[in-house]
Design an enzyme around this catalytic site. Structure first.
Site, PDB file in Angstrom:
ATOM      1  N   ILE A  29      45.767  42.455  51.826  1.00  0.00           N
ATOM      2  CA  ILE A  29      47.695  41.119  52.324  1.00  0.00           C
ATOM      3  C   ILE A  29      47.064  40.791  53.895  1.00  0.00           C
ATOM      4  O   ILE A  29      47.623  40.303  54.073  1.00  0.00           O
ATOM      5  CB  ILE A  29      48.442  41.763  51.649  1.00  0.00           C
ATOM      6  CG1 ILE A  29      48.800  41.539  49.873  1.00  0.00           C
ATOM      7  CG2 ILE A  29      49.343  40.447  52.438  1.00  0.00           C
ATOM      8  CD1 ILE A  29      49.772  42.466  49.788  1.00  0.00           C
ATOM      9  N   VAL A  76      43.495  51.444  60.604  1.00  0.00           N
ATOM     10  CA  VAL A  76      42.372  52.344  60.500  1.00  0.00           C
ATOM     11  C   VAL A  76      41.256  52.025  59.956  1.00  0.00           C
ATOM     12  O   VAL A  76      40.700  51.712  58.553  1.00  0.00           O
ATOM     13  CB  VAL A  76      43.094  53.824  59.845  1.00  0.00           C
ATOM     14  CG1 VAL A  76      42.521  54.771  60.282  1.00  0.00           C
ATOM     15  CG2 VAL A  76      44.440  53.764  60.499  1.00  0.00           C
ATOM     16  N   SER A 118      57.501  47.066  48.190  1.00  0.00           N
ATOM     17  CA  SER A 118      57.049  47.308  46.971  1.00  0.00           C
ATOM     18  C   SER A 118      57.735  47.053  45.742  1.00  0.00           C
ATOM     19  O   SER A 118      58.934  47.799  45.523  1.00  0.00           O
ATOM     20  CB  SER A 118      56.444  49.010  46.937  1.00  0.00           C
ATOM     21  OG  SER A 118      55.525  48.941  45.770  1.00  0.00           O
ATOM     22  N   TYR A 122      53.949  57.525  46.626  1.00  0.00           N
ATOM     23  CA  TYR A 122      54.511  55.980  47.281  1.00  0.00           C
ATOM     24  C   TYR A 122      55.479  55.569  47.450  1.00  0.00           C
ATOM     25  O   TYR A 122      56.065  54.464  48.624  1.00  0.00           O
ATOM     26  CB  TYR A 122      53.086  55.907  46.579  1.00  0.00           C
ATOM     27  CG  TYR A 122      53.288  53.985  46.736  1.00  0.00           C
ATOM     28  CD1 TYR A 122      52.204  53.281  48.262  1.00  0.00           C
ATOM     29  CD2 TYR A 122      54.058  52.889  45.349  1.00  0.00           C
ATOM     30  CE1 TYR A 122      52.959  52.422  48.759  1.00  0.00           C
ATOM     31  CE2 TYR A 122      53.267  51.510  46.405  1.00  0.00           C
ATOM     32  CZ  TYR A 122      53.568  51.501  47.574  1.00  0.00           C
ATOM     33  OH  TYR A 122      52.864  50.078  47.782  1.00  0.00           O
ATOM     34  N   VAL A 158      50.019  42.421  43.187  1.00  0.00           N
ATOM     35  CA  VAL A 158      49.257  41.130  44.051  1.00  0.00           C
ATOM     36  C   VAL A 158      47.756  41.200  43.443  1.00  0.00           C
ATOM     37  O   VAL A 158      46.930  42.607  43.812  1.00  0.00           O
ATOM     38  CB  VAL A 158      49.398  41.458  45.629  1.00  0.00           C
ATOM     39  CG1 VAL A 158      48.585  39.974  46.277  1.00  0.00           C
ATOM     40  CG2 VAL A 158      50.875  40.771  45.528  1.00  0.00           C
ATOM     41  N   LYS A 195      39.276  48.124  47.848  1.00  0.00           N
ATOM     42  CA  LYS A 195      40.046  49.184  47.264  1.00  0.00           C
ATOM     43  C   LYS A 195      40.423  50.033  46.709  1.00  0.00           C
ATOM     44  O   LYS A 195      41.266  50.698  46.217  1.00  0.00           O
ATOM     45  CB  LYS A 195      41.961  48.059  46.848  1.00  0.00           C
ATOM     46  CG  LYS A 195      42.173  47.173  48.453  1.00  0.00           C
ATOM     47  CD  LYS A 195      43.800  46.101  47.190  1.00  0.00           C
ATOM     48  CE  LYS A 195      44.506  46.711  47.029  1.00  0.00           C
ATOM     49  NZ  LYS A 195      45.522  47.680  47.741  1.00  0.00           N
ATOM     50  N   LYS A 209      45.543  50.779  24.766  1.00  0.00           N
ATOM     51  CA  LYS A 209      46.494  51.153  23.969  1.00  0.00           C
ATOM     52  C   LYS A 209      47.996  51.013  24.263  1.00  0.00           C
ATOM     53  O   LYS A 209      48.025  51.858  25.192  1.00  0.00           O
ATOM     54  CB  LYS A 209      46.035  51.654  23.084  1.00  0.00           C
ATOM     55  CG  LYS A 209      44.200  51.909  22.331  1.00  0.00           C
ATOM     56  CD  LYS A 209      44.512  52.570  20.968  1.00  0.00           C
ATOM     57  CE  LYS A 209      42.997  52.952  20.212  1.00  0.00           C
ATOM     58  NZ  LYS A 209      43.030  53.399  19.168  1.00  0.00           N
ATOM     59  N   ARG A 248      53.331  42.375  33.134  1.00  0.00           N
ATOM     60  CA  ARG A 248      53.420  42.599  34.736  1.00  0.00           C
ATOM     61  C   ARG A 248      54.056  41.231  35.369  1.00  0.00           C
ATOM     62  O   ARG A 248      53.249  40.508  34.585  1.00  0.00           O
ATOM     63  CB  ARG A 248      52.280  43.482  35.193  1.00  0.00           C
ATOM     64  CG  ARG A 248      51.604  44.514  34.740  1.00  0.00           C
ATOM     65  CD  ARG A 248      52.933  45.664  35.266  1.00  0.00           C
ATOM     66  NE  ARG A 248      52.152  47.217  35.244  1.00  0.00           N
ATOM     67  CZ  ARG A 248      52.145  48.010  34.188  1.00  0.00           C
ATOM     68  NH1 ARG A 248      53.052  47.294  32.964  1.00  0.00           N
ATOM     69  NH2 ARG A 248      52.131  48.647  34.077  1.00  0.00           N
ATOM     70  N   TYR A 276      54.450  55.708  32.203  1.00  0.00           N
ATOM     71  CA  TYR A 276      53.653  54.082  32.343  1.00  0.00           C
ATOM     72  C   TYR A 276      54.464  52.818  32.752  1.00  0.00           C
ATOM     73  O   TYR A 276      55.705  52.887  31.190  1.00  0.00           O
ATOM     74  CB  TYR A 276      52.743  53.712  31.166  1.00  0.00           C
ATOM     75  CG  TYR A 276      51.803  52.630  31.014  1.00  0.00           C
ATOM     76  CD1 TYR A 276      50.713  53.082  31.543  1.00  0.00           C
ATOM     77  CD2 TYR A 276      52.726  51.412  30.239  1.00  0.00           C
ATOM     78  CE1 TYR A 276      49.777  51.256  32.073  1.00  0.00           C
ATOM     79  CE2 TYR A 276      51.404  50.544  30.263  1.00  0.00           C
ATOM     80  CZ  TYR A 276      50.542  50.101  31.327  1.00  0.00           C
ATOM     81  OH  TYR A 276      49.774  49.232  31.257  1.00  0.00           O
TER      82      TYR A 276
END
Length: 320
Positions: free
Chosen positions: A11, A32, A113, A140, A168, A176, A200, A213, A278
């Site tokens: 991004i 970095v 996020s 995270y 995104v 990535k 599944k 999503r 999940y």
């Protein structure tokens, strides 16, 4: 002068490119760079200097006329287990940058996020008064949540902008690794094998591939960032997603279509250690963003994937 952190990343590099398209080149690119190829995201960009993340605060001590800090730099690996590293890199570093920006009258826009919402059991409402109730699933997400909470507690959202990015995808994400989007992974699976593998479903209320999503095209993310950069009176914590949940089947079918190929999908069992963590549904509520004045339409999943595949992935991973 505008400082962009994470400027060699997905991004962040797109942000610098979008600023360049506005004629803005007085940019300090911060990241970095180690033993990976994300430096290639910098090659086509126009900026006045590059700094390693560890050099930035020394630079800021003598800097003047910093108009804005667009803070996209962070460890974005949801699988990262080093809590100390995430606290220092994602929380503490963001804290110091925000304090500098507010002390020096600079615009501060940072990446939060959608991972802060955890399983989504409390919904996806970006109301700042309710974020303390959220329970992220991984370290995270918590490292992002912690700064959101600090900003809320200190009243900083009157002066800064936090953007809760959902899923995104788009050009410049090529380096990535495992954290690349499902679109990128699907494209490469199709090119290599002719098929795509999907988890599944392990819930009776969702059929295989119909897990949902909120997928958002990076070009839409850039327009949101530019909106807040150009409207310094608009502040707060905002979801950045399309506002419409779509299935993994929709995504994969759109990828096959953009490549001019017939869909071939293989479903396989989700590893047991993931099943209780999940997410089966995410969808950004974007009413607050609309109320702030952002009115541009978000690309449909099909339109975003078509642009990404045909204008970038099929053109030797062209850069935005």
């Amino acid at each position: 002068m505008i400082i962009v952190t994470g400027a060699a990343g997905f991004i962040g590099s797109c942000v610098v490119s979008r600023l360049n398209k506005e004629g803005i080149t007085d940019i300090i690119a911060v990241d970095v760079l180690r033993e990976n190829d994300k430096w290639k995201n910098l090659r086509h960009l126009d900026f006045v200097d590059y700094l390693d993340r560890e050099q930035l605060f020394d630079f800021l001590e003598g800097a003047a006329n910093i108009e804005a800090i667009i803070h996209m730099g962070a460890c974005s690996a949801t699988t990262e287990r080093n809590a100390h590293y995430l606290m220092e890199n994602n929380y503490r570093y963001t804290l110091k940058l925000a304090q500098f920006a507010m002390n020096h009258g600079a615009r501060f826009i940072y990446a939060s996020s959608g991972a802060t919402y955890g399983l989504g059991e409390l919904g996806y409402d970006d109301d700042e008064d309710n974020i303390h109730r959220l329970r992220p699933l991984n370290m995270y997400g918590y490292s992002k949540q912690l700064f959101d909470l600090k900003a809320r507690r200190e009243g900083w959202f009157k002066n800064i902008v936090g953007l809760k990015f959902f899923n995104v995808y788009g050009p410049n994400e090529y380096f990535k690794g495992d954290m690349a989007s499902v679109v990128f992974k699907a494209f490469n699976q199709i090119r290599q094998t002719g098929s795509v593998r999907l988890f599944k479903s392990h819930r009776p209320d969702f059929k295989d591939g119909e897990q949902l999503r909120d997928f958002v095209y990076v070009k839409d993310v850039l327009e949101v960032i530019l909106f807040f950069l150009q409207n310094p009176d608009k502040n707060g914590l905002f979801n950045v997603g399309s506002g419409k949940a779509r299935s993994f089947l929709d995504l994969v079918n759109a990828t096959f279509a953009a490549m001019g190929k017939k869909p071939e999908i293989i479903f396989f069992d989700m590893p047991e250690h993931l099943r209780d963590r999940y997410q089966y549904f995410t969808e950004a509520r974007i009413e607050k963003l609309r109320k702030a004045g952002y009115q541009k339409e978000f690309a449909s999943l099909e339109r975003g994937i078509e642009d990404y595949v045909r204008n970038y992935l099929l053109k030797d991973y062209a850069h935005y």
